[in-house]
Design an enzyme around this catalytic site. Structure first.
Site, PDB file in Angstrom:
ATOM      1  CG  ASP A  64       3.670   1.018   9.484  1.00 15.62           C
ATOM      2  OD1 ASP A  64       3.309   1.895  10.284  1.00 15.62           O
ATOM      3  OD2 ASP A  64       3.928   1.260   8.283  1.00 15.62           O
ATOM      4  NE  ARG A  67       1.575  10.188  10.124  1.00 12.18           N
ATOM      5  CZ  ARG A  67       1.075   9.222   9.352  1.00 12.18           C
ATOM      6  NH1 ARG A  67      -0.145   8.798   9.543  1.00 12.18           N
ATOM      7  NH2 ARG A  67       1.797   8.692   8.401  1.00 12.18           N
ATOM      8  CE  LYS A 123      -1.465   1.573   3.991  1.00  9.23           C
ATOM      9  NZ  LYS A 123      -1.311   2.924   4.525  1.00  9.23           N
ATOM     10  CG  ASN A 124       2.398   2.687   3.531  1.00  8.99           C
ATOM     11  OD1 ASN A 124       1.244   3.090   3.350  1.00  8.99           O
ATOM     12  ND2 ASN A 124       2.849   2.337   4.727  1.00  8.99           N
ATOM     13  NE  ARG A 134      -7.073   5.120   6.063  1.00  8.47           N
ATOM     14  CZ  ARG A 134      -6.650   6.304   6.462  1.00  8.47           C
ATOM     15  NH1 ARG A 134      -7.102   6.807   7.583  1.00  8.47           N
ATOM     16  NH2 ARG A 134      -5.776   6.969   5.748  1.00  8.47           N
ATOM     17  CB  CYS A 141      -3.716  10.843  11.540  1.00  2.00           C
ATOM     18  SG  CYS A 141      -2.395   9.669  11.669  1.00  2.00           S
TER      19      CYS A 141
HETATM   20  C1  EPZ Z   1       5.037   6.388   6.442  1.00  2.00           C
HETATM   21  O1  EPZ Z   1       4.454   7.525   7.053  1.00  2.00           O
HETATM   22  C2  EPZ Z   1       3.946   5.357   6.321  1.00  2.00           C
HETATM   23  N1  EPZ Z   1       2.875   5.906   5.519  1.00  2.00           N
HETATM   24  C3  EPZ Z   1       3.459   4.957   7.698  1.00  2.00           C
HETATM   25  O2  EPZ Z   1       2.558   3.887   7.520  1.00  2.00           O
HETATM   26  C4  EPZ Z   1       4.625   4.480   8.542  1.00  2.00           C
HETATM   27  O3  EPZ Z   1       4.184   4.247   9.851  1.00  2.00           O
HETATM   28  C5  EPZ Z   1       5.745   5.520   8.554  1.00  2.00           C
HETATM   29  O4  EPZ Z   1       6.115   5.872   7.200  1.00  2.00           O
HETATM   30  C6  EPZ Z   1       6.997   5.063   9.270  1.00  2.00           C
HETATM   31  O5  EPZ Z   1       7.518   3.934   8.645  1.00  2.00           O
HETATM   32  C7  EPZ Z   1       2.969   5.901   4.192  1.00  2.00           C
HETATM   33  O6  EPZ Z   1       3.945   5.474   3.609  1.00  2.00           O
HETATM   34  C8  EPZ Z   1       1.805   6.424   3.431  1.00  2.00           C
HETATM   35  P1  EPZ Z   1       7.671   9.405   8.319  1.00  2.00           P
HETATM   36  P2  EPZ Z   1       5.210   8.920   7.009  1.00  2.00           P
HETATM   37  O7  EPZ Z   1       7.661  10.686   7.578  1.00  2.00           O
HETATM   38  O8  EPZ Z   1       5.914   9.038   5.729  1.00  2.00           O
HETATM   39  C9  EPZ Z   1       8.667  12.570  11.776  1.00  2.00           C
HETATM   40  C10 EPZ Z   1       0.617   2.593   7.926  1.00  2.00           C
HETATM   41  O9  EPZ Z   1       0.067   2.059   8.923  1.00  2.00           O
HETATM   42  N2  EPZ Z   1       8.584  13.596  10.718  1.00  2.00           N
HETATM   43  O10 EPZ Z   1       8.715   8.387   7.971  1.00  2.00           O
HETATM   44  O11 EPZ Z   1       4.234   9.958   7.395  1.00  2.00           O
HETATM   45  C11 EPZ Z   1       7.328  11.917  12.078  1.00  2.00           C
HETATM   46  O12 EPZ Z   1       6.556  12.679  12.985  1.00  2.00           O
HETATM   47  C12 EPZ Z   1       1.256   3.943   8.057  1.00  2.00           C
HETATM   48  O13 EPZ Z   1       0.623   2.094   6.798  1.00  2.00           O
HETATM   49  C13 EPZ Z   1       8.911  14.910  11.004  1.00  2.00           C
HETATM   50  O14 EPZ Z   1       9.250  15.254  12.147  1.00  2.00           O
HETATM   51  O15 EPZ Z   1       6.227   8.720   8.197  1.00  2.00           O
HETATM   52  C14 EPZ Z   1       7.753  10.582  12.612  1.00  2.00           C
HETATM   53  O16 EPZ Z   1       8.119  10.704  13.970  1.00  2.00           O
HETATM   54  C15 EPZ Z   1       0.874   4.757   9.184  1.00  2.00           C
HETATM   55  N3  EPZ Z   1       8.857  15.831  10.001  1.00  2.00           N
HETATM   56  C16 EPZ Z   1       9.029  10.261  11.820  1.00  2.00           C
HETATM   57  O17 EPZ Z   1       9.472  11.512  11.300  1.00  2.00           O
HETATM   58  C17 EPZ Z   1       8.506  15.500   8.735  1.00  2.00           C
HETATM   59  O18 EPZ Z   1       8.480  16.379   7.868  1.00  2.00           O
HETATM   60  C18 EPZ Z   1       8.852   9.294  10.663  1.00  2.00           C
HETATM   61  O19 EPZ Z   1       7.746   9.698   9.868  1.00  2.00           O
HETATM   62  C19 EPZ Z   1       8.177  14.174   8.449  1.00  2.00           C
HETATM   63  C20 EPZ Z   1       8.224  13.240   9.465  1.00  2.00           C
END
Ligand code: EPZ
Length: 430
Positions: free
Chosen positions: A305, A122, A22-23, A397, A117
């Protein structure tokens, strides 16, 4: 409102086919609009998040043709609108990948700013930092991110946080920037690599995906491609932990075992037998499993995840386990639900201490989010008696035909929508 009803206590046994990631798919669909030629994408999971993103893509004027359940054809030549409304972002955050895609292709994009969310606040500051470094003017006005540039220019960028979303979003924009972009401290997840491979199949020049540094030599144009999405390592891992928690014997088929290494390592550590094949992994769970420590980390560390799925399993293991969630602040909500099934858990900040119990007893619980919902289904499958899981819209989802796949492994689960359906299930399972 649909629910899952489960009669637990039957070990899951057999083979299960894993769908496309999915991702990876969410980002690849957004990237597909970056050419005016037609792109065909296969091994798409048929889940709600994907269908909402396809609506957003056709909403801005791209042609979206569903060939079958798992294949779609996209042509971005008709795009006349560079704006993605809050309705889409609210339903599915990953619509923000259209920001990188539209900005890269048209040097202009407006996308509603996503809020937090269920799993955390996030922020997306790293995405915006990347776009600015590429020379875009980025402002937030009336709840929208407005990004614009005369011409994006290659840059040398160091991310402050390892972020899957920022790595992919900025990589897409940089794919059509003028000159060389070097991105350091990037995410190395398999889906980052898949998106880079997809962009390269359209003529982009991206090297280093899967390492800490990605180098992107911008190209003027991208062209048509046919691409098959990688298997979903989180869906696969979910079934692996379902096997472990139910004392089952499950072979997850159509996977890349390398992507599952962190999951496999933990399963072996707690006492499961794990056998790897070329494109399958078999998990056998016998007797009482053992406690362990888990800390979620970016890939190749243990994935956030998969945290709820291992949490449910550890709650049934011998001894005291600890989990540290270091990626998202709100990913322990399922533990309160699990406590209603008899789990013995203490949460302090981002750590949970889990005292293993002999068994769960079925109860009515609510899915707090996608992965936590899947984990509560695993708990129901392992529990004594009947479990009802509410709010399964979260599970839908990201898991395709979840209940059917579980049933094919011998699990007793039904999707129900009324009291009558519940009674029918109870009558059937006795
Ligand atoms: C992706 O989310 C996935 N979603 C998430 O999957 C997954 O949990 C996550 O990566 C971590 O592996 C998709 O790919 C659509 P991140 P993403 O940016 O990209 C911080 C599922 O269940 N951060 O890697 O949003 C953030 O707060 C889902 O399928 C910042 O601070 O995750 C977090 O602590 C839910 N600033 C960390 O980085 C930013 O600009 C990692 O988040 C971006 C992120």
């Amino acid at each position: 409102m649909e629910q899952y009803i489960i009669k637990g206590g039957t070990p899951l046994v057999g083979e299960v086919q894993i769908g496309g990631a999915k991702n990876a798919a969410l980002a690849i669909l957004a990237a597909a609009i970056m050419t005016d030629e037609t792109v065909t994408i296969d091994n798409l999971p048929d889940v709600n998040d994907i269908n909402v993103l396809l609506e957003a893509i056709s909403g801005i004027g791209a042609m979206v043709q569903r060939i079958d359940r798992h294949t779609v054809r996209i042509n971005g030549s008709g795009i006349g609108d560079f704006s993605i409304e809050y309705d889409y972002i609210k339903k599915i955050r990953a619509s923000y990948y259209l920001l990188g895609a539209l900005l890269g292709k048209y040097n202009k994009a407006e996308v509603a700013l996503p809020g937090g969310c269920n799993i955390g606040s996030r922020p997306i500051d790293q995405h915006l930092k990347g776009f600015k470094a590429l020379g875009a003017d980025v402002v937030i006005e009336h709840g929208k991110i407005i990004a614009e540039a005369e011409q994006l220019r290659g840059t040398h960028l160091y991310f402050d946080v390892v972020s899957v979303g920022a790595t992919i979003n900025v990589m897409m924009a940089a794919a059509m920037a003028d000159g060389l972009t070097i991105m350091e401290n990037v995410a190395k997840e398999p889906h980052v690599v898949d998106v880079a491979n997809f962009l390269n199949s359209m003529g982009a020049n991206i090297k280093g995906a899967g390492t800490d540094i990605i180098k992107i030599r911008g190209v003027k144009k991208l062209h048509k491609a046919e691409y098959s999405i990688i298997p979903d390592q989180i869906e696969a891992g979910t079934f692996m932990f379902a096997a472990a928690a139910t004392k089952g014997d499950v072979t997850v088929m159509n996977v890349i075992p390398k992507h599952l290494e962190a999951t496999t390592a933990k399963l072996v550590e707690i006492g499961c037998e794990v056998e790897e094949f070329d494109d399958a992994v078999r998990v056998v769970s016998k007797g009482r499993l053992n406690h362990t420590q888990v800390k979620t980390l970016p890939y190749p560390g243990f994935p956030t995840d998969m945290q709820p799925q291992i949490g449910v399993t550890l709650a049934l293991c011998n001894g005291t386990s600890t989990i540290t969630e270091s990626i998202f602040e709100n990913r322990f909500k399922y533990l309160d639900e699990l406590a209603r099934m008899g789990a013995n858990i203490k949460i302090e900040g981002n750590s949970a201490t889990i005292e293993g119990v002999e068994g769960f007893s079925g109860a009515r619980v609510s899915a707090p989010d996608l992965r936590a919902g899947a984990a509560l289904v695993i708990a129901g499958l392992a529990a004594d008696g009947i479990t009802i899981v509410d709010d399964i819209v979260y599970i839908q989802r990201g898991y395709e035909r979840f209940e059917e796949k579980i049933r094919s492994l011998g699990g007793m689960i039904e999707k129900v929508a009324s009291e009558k359906d519940i009674q029918k299930f109870q009558f059937k399972v006795g």
